[in-house]
Motif scaffolding. Structure first.
Motif, mmCIF file in Angstrom:
data_model
loop_
_atom_site.group_PDB
_atom_site.id
_atom_site.type_symbol
_atom_site.label_atom_id
_atom_site.label_comp_id
_atom_site.label_asym_id
_atom_site.label_seq_id
_atom_site.Cartn_x
_atom_site.Cartn_y
_atom_site.Cartn_z
ATOM 1 N N PHE A 34 -34.174 25.406 21.879
ATOM 2 C CA PHE A 34 -33.331 24.679 20.938
ATOM 3 C C PHE A 34 -33.385 23.192 21.266
ATOM 4 O O PHE A 34 -33.721 22.790 22.372
ATOM 5 N N GLY A 35 -33.062 22.391 20.274
ATOM 6 C CA GLY A 35 -33.213 20.948 20.378
ATOM 7 C C GLY A 35 -32.000 20.219 20.907
ATOM 8 O O GLY A 35 -30.982 20.810 21.258
ATOM 9 N N GLU A 36 -32.137 18.897 20.891
ATOM 10 C CA GLU A 36 -31.124 17.998 21.437
ATOM 11 C C GLU A 36 -29.771 18.132 20.751
ATOM 12 O O GLU A 36 -28.733 17.931 21.375
ATOM 13 N N ARG A 37 -29.777 18.434 19.483
ATOM 14 C CA ARG A 37 -28.508 18.524 18.746
ATOM 15 C C ARG A 37 -27.687 19.744 19.133
ATOM 16 O O ARG A 37 -26.467 19.739 19.001
ATOM 17 N N VAL A 38 -28.346 20.781 19.600
ATOM 18 C CA VAL A 38 -27.655 21.996 20.015
ATOM 19 C C VAL A 38 -27.204 21.875 21.475
ATOM 20 O O VAL A 38 -26.112 22.290 21.835
ATOM 21 N N ASP A 39 -28.042 21.291 22.295
ATOM 22 C CA ASP A 39 -27.793 21.138 23.726
ATOM 23 C C ASP A 39 -26.709 20.088 23.965
ATOM 24 O O ASP A 39 -26.854 18.931 23.567
ATOM 25 N N GLU A 40 -25.631 20.471 24.619
ATOM 26 C CA GLU A 40 -24.515 19.560 24.892
ATOM 27 C C GLU A 40 -24.936 18.358 25.748
ATOM 28 O O GLU A 40 -24.299 17.309 25.698
ATOM 29 N N GLY A 42 -27.775 16.851 25.367
ATOM 30 C CA GLY A 42 -28.611 16.007 24.525
ATOM 31 C C GLY A 42 -30.091 16.039 24.853
ATOM 32 O O GLY A 42 -30.859 15.237 24.328
ATOM 33 N N ILE A 43 -30.507 16.960 25.688
ATOM 34 C CA ILE A 43 -31.908 17.030 26.112
ATOM 35 C C ILE A 43 -32.712 18.029 25.280
ATOM 36 O O ILE A 43 -33.870 17.795 24.969
ATOM 37 N N GLY A 44 -32.114 19.161 24.952
ATOM 38 C CA GLY A 44 -32.846 20.272 24.366
ATOM 39 C C GLY A 44 -33.250 21.224 25.478
ATOM 40 O O GLY A 44 -33.247 20.860 26.661
ATOM 41 N N ALA A 45 -33.591 22.436 25.128
ATOM 42 C CA ALA A 45 -33.921 23.433 26.148
ATOM 43 C C ALA A 45 -35.054 24.330 25.681
ATOM 44 O O ALA A 45 -35.162 24.663 24.501
ATOM 45 N N ASN A 46 -35.879 24.694 26.639
ATOM 46 C CA ASN A 46 -36.945 25.664 26.457
ATOM 47 C C ASN A 46 -36.906 26.515 27.710
ATOM 48 O O ASN A 46 -37.348 26.080 28.772
ATOM 49 N N LEU A 47 -36.316 27.692 27.615
ATOM 50 C CA LEU A 47 -36.035 28.484 28.805
ATOM 51 C C LEU A 47 -36.510 29.922 28.644
ATOM 52 O O LEU A 47 -36.749 30.394 27.538
ATOM 53 N N CYS A 79 -36.662 26.995 33.415
ATOM 54 C CA CYS A 79 -37.130 26.004 32.457
ATOM 55 C C CYS A 79 -38.619 26.211 32.175
ATOM 56 O O CYS A 79 -39.414 26.333 33.098
ATOM 57 N N LEU A 80 -38.990 26.241 30.902
ATOM 58 C CA LEU A 80 -40.387 26.356 30.499
ATOM 59 C C LEU A 80 -41.011 25.001 30.181
ATOM 60 O O LEU A 80 -42.192 24.927 29.867
ATOM 61 N N SER A 81 -40.221 23.936 30.251
ATOM 62 C CA SER A 81 -40.718 22.601 29.906
ATOM 63 C C SER A 81 -41.293 21.858 31.095
ATOM 64 O O SER A 81 -41.789 20.741 30.945
ATOM 65 N N TYR A 100 -25.023 26.454 31.999
ATOM 66 C CA TYR A 100 -25.185 25.194 32.718
ATOM 67 C C TYR A 100 -26.654 24.950 33.068
ATOM 68 O O TYR A 100 -27.400 25.889 33.300
ATOM 69 N N ARG A 101 -27.001 23.687 33.157
ATOM 70 C CA ARG A 101 -28.295 23.279 33.713
ATOM 71 C C ARG A 101 -27.967 22.541 35.011
ATOM 72 O O ARG A 101 -27.081 21.693 35.044
ATOM 73 N N VAL A 102 -28.690 22.879 36.074
ATOM 74 C CA VAL A 102 -28.510 22.185 37.343
ATOM 75 C C VAL A 102 -29.781 21.388 37.606
ATOM 76 O O VAL A 102 -30.874 21.943 37.667
#
Length: 136
Positions: A34-40, A42-47, A79-81, A100-102
């Protein structure tokens, strides 16, 4: 892949509600994006969702898991990125708590971490279901 075996992983680290969530939604080995707009943050995630073995490995053998697992954070996805920043739930948040992301570069091998080392990605981890990639 079969259901997770809750007898293998220490219950205090990977709670039954997370195991039930993975099993009910057949998420082991699946990816989510999901992109930056979904990620609190603001980064986006590929997991990718961790298997039991990957969760245990991250929590017991790798940073930042070694540092945050004793604080009640359970590693649940990688993380897949290429950032190396894994994803966690906090056991004390209970069912439907945040994801959470650490940030691994903000956690020291001496157990220290910066104030911004942990960021809320989703206010409710069940929101991941809206972004699971179809299996090919």
């Amino acid at each position: 892949m079969g259901p997770l075996n809750s007898d293998v992983w220490p219950h205090e680290m990977l709670p039954q509600y997370w195991i039930d969530f993975l099993n009910a939604n057949h998420l082991r080995g699946k990816d989510c994006r999901f992109g930056e707009r979904v990620d609190e943050t603001g980064i986006g995630a590929n997991l990718t969702f961790f298997t039991e073995e990957e969760s245990m490995d991250e929590g017991e053998n790798f940073y930042p898991g070694i540092v945050v697992a004793p604080e009640g954070y359970a590693p649940v996805a990688g993380c897949l990125s290429g950032s190396g920043n894994p994803y966690f739930i906090r056991v004390s948040d209970g069912r439907n708590g945040p994801l959470y992301r650490v940030y691994h570069d903000e956690v020291g091998e001496d157990g220290s971490r910066t104030e911004g080392a942990i960021g809320i990605v989703l206010e409710n981890y069940e929101l991941l279901l809206d972004h699971v990639e179809p299996q090919s």
